[in-house]
Enzyme design. Structure first.
Site: not given
Length: 629
Positions: A290, A377, A405
């Protein structure tokens, strides 16, 4: 000299595919430089895009897009994809009003196969496309590109479980960079990291066979070689587990390939060409970094996940900035630490949003009471319910859009059992550049109908702290929803005072017009009320709502206006209408909220004005409505 001679020739992936494979490293280099320049000027998601440059080039080179489907998970990494698919000259509008969206958007381009913004949807969506193509007789290919962070979510494994049992051509690319927004947590990322170690037994044999004739002639070399051999044997022991790197996915019915270097574009092309011709579910494990190619982002991918604009390579002279107003997130973070110091039962839970939800300091001060459960979640809410059953006081720090969610868990696992879990709901209302996938416009509507819930909406920073303390002390499920960014600049108490649950207050006394305002709409309502000589009530609570105050205002005023930064349907305004109906009060009522449409991305002030929720717009809408009625 033209810095991007090849990239300038590419308007569509068809142009890219006309190039020779040996030219692709230069294309990737030019693309990365273009990305650095464009995001440096506009801001936006950054480190994840730098890490996906070569993979994006290889995918569009091998696959016949847009006939073939590329489904990006979350979409943080889709900027190179947008540049290669006809939007290069629009990159200066990224995340701006009327410009390019920060995520793939079907209405924006035929190359955006699936709209996205939340995590872990790519495998299920790509599987659906693959099955549809099979049923329609289309010879297309579907590819899901998902990060190792998003792979931790249950929805990804549900899709893997389904796909592996189907006779369908699907490629899942696991983009493994050991990050989501924050560093990944949980067992799966550790498993993937350990499995990157390759089988060292063959390497050991090769070293011994090729070097024995040399080593026995060098003084001390054999002793050194023995140490190296012992180290390799240690790695080889770990590699016994690495032999199972494919078993996790092959047990799901996928044929595993990898891991491969995600920054070697020519090798990626060869691998993808082979995989495109294979039948059945395939999984390619790609290792990327990244922020690759930009040292600041490589060294701190969390900080450079998204940026306003890039810093100079040469640090500017340090200038002491003026004291800034604290954001609501910072107010929450400070309250959380203070409340935790006062109550050792408090624990904090986040679904992979440590930085965004303001939990960095809490983790540092109370590491044993901090739980990052990953992009999960649903699990976060049920986990909180289990903790609450045993006398712990959980605080779930979650964005409004992500709480969607976990709705079933909120209802079934917390509310129906009346468990004292506090939901600190950040990013409630318009969120600006992240657009409709991240807008928190529905939580009041979907929370209001849930039994036992207390719902609070603070009007400023100090009210946020007051209502957090109040709801934390309640022996029932509760939610405090607050907007992104700063508020009015109110002085914030350092205490843990509480207020009476279900009671609002009058902020301004006027005549004829009563504005019943909730949360972030109190301040613009007060600004508008000054010109209308209207009364303004800060309701504080959406549930239980202050019926006595509503009835009193309705009987003493000619016109009732409600204001909320939430969908009009089923929201706080609807709660006011229910109270008026209950008491048989018939007065003209104007509901001010977000109408029934998908909002756009852009500057929050501009968006609120367009929605009729700025101070000026509220004043004009009320004045025009009174004339009309």
């Amino acid at each position: 000299m033209n810095p991007s001679p090849l990239l300038d020739m590419i308007d569509t992936p068809q142009d890219l595919r006309r190039l020779e494979k040996k030219q692709l490293p230069q294309v990737a280099a030019e693309l990365r430089e273009f990305l650095l320049d464009s995001v440096g000027k506009t801001g936006g998601h950054f480190a994840s895009n730098l890490g996906a440059v070569e993979l994006t080039v290889a995918l569009h080179y091998v696959y016949d897009t847009p006939e073939d489907h590329l489904v990006w998970d979350v979409g943080h990494q889709s900027y190179p994809h947008k540049i290669l698919t006809g939007r290069k000259n629009q990159m200066h509008t990224m995340r701006q009003y009327g410009g390019l969206a920060g995520f793939p958007k079907r209405s924006e381009s035929e190359y955006d196969a699936f709209g996205v913004g939340h995590s872990s949807t790519s495998i299920g969506a790509a599987l659906g496309m693959a099955v549809a193509d099979k049923q329609l007789g289309n010879n297309r290919r579907s590819v899901a590109i998902i990060g190792d962070g998003a792979m931790t979510a249950g929805q990804a494994f549900e899709a893997l479980n389904c796909a592996g049992d189907m006779d369908v051509d699907l490629l899942v690319i696991l983009n493994d960079n050991e990050m989501s927004i924050s560093p990944n947590v949980g067992a799966l990322p550790k498993y993937l990291a350990s499995n990157v170690v390759r089988d060292m037994h063959g390497l050991l044999s090769t070293i011994k066979a090729q070097s024995s004739k040399v080593l026995d002639k060098l003084p001390g070399a054999m002793e050194l070689a023995q140490k190296v051999e012992n180290k390799i044997k240690t790695l080889a022991g770990e590699a016994e587990h690495a032999k199972q790197s494919l078993s996790l996915f092959e047990n799901f019915g996928f044929r595993y390939t990898g891991p491969v270097d995600g920054h070697n574009v020519e090798n990626l092309v060869d691998v993808l060409k082979d995989l495109r011709g294979r039948k059945g579910p395939q999984l390619l494990h790609v290792i990327t970094k990244k922020g690759n190619g930009y040292k600041f982002a490589e060294n701190d991918p969390v900080k450079y996940h998204a940026v306003a604009k890039l810093p100079s390579e040469v640090p500017a002279p340090e200038v002491k900035p003026a004291a800034a107003k604290p954001t609501y997130t910072q107010v929450f973070g400070q309250w959380l630490c203070d409340q935790a110091a006062a109550d050792e039962r408090l624990v904090a839970i986040t679904p992979a949003m440590r930085e965004g939800s303001g939990l960095v300091e809490f983790e540092q001060q109370f590491p044993d009471r901090y739980f990052d459960v990953g992009i999960a979640e649903q699990h976060a809410v049920t986990f909180a319910g289990g903790l609450a059953c045993e006398g712990i006081k959980p605080v779930v720090a979650i964005y409004s859009t992500f709480l969607q969610r976990a709705y079933d868990q909120l209802v079934h696992d917390v509310a129906l059992q009346n468990l004292p879990v506090l939901f600190a709901i950040d990013r409630a209302g318009i969120v600006g550049a992240d657009g409709p996938t991240h807008a928190g416009l529905y939580d009041l509507s979907f929370l209001r109908c849930v039994p036992n819930m207390i719902i609070a909406a603070p009007s400023d920073e100090n009210e946020c702290r007051l209502l957090l303390s109040t709801c934390y002390q309640a022996n029932s499920p509760s939610a405090v929803r607050y907007p992104r960014g700063t508020g009015t600049g109110a002085t914030v108490s350092d205490g843990l005072e509480t207020v009476e649950i279900g009671k609002g207050i009058i902020r301004r006394k006027g005549e004829k017009i009563a504005v019943i305002a909730f949360g972030s709409m109190v301040a613009p309502s007060l600004a508008a009320a000054g010109k209308l000589n209207a009364t303004v009530a800060d309701m504080r609570f959406v549930k239980p709502i202050d019926e006595e105050l509503i009835v009193r205002l309705a009987r003493s005023h000619d016109y009732i206006v409600t204001a909320e930064e939430n969908a009009e349907q089923g929201g706080a305004g609807s709660a006011v209408l229910e109270v008026l109906a209950k008491y048989g009060i018939c007065k003209p009522v104007l509901l001010l909220g977000v109408e029934d449409k998908v909002t756009e991305h852009g500057d929050p002030k501009k968006l609120l004005d367009d929605l009729g929720l700025s101070a000026e717009a509220i004043e004009k809408r009320i004045a025009g409505w009174i004339q009309a009625v």
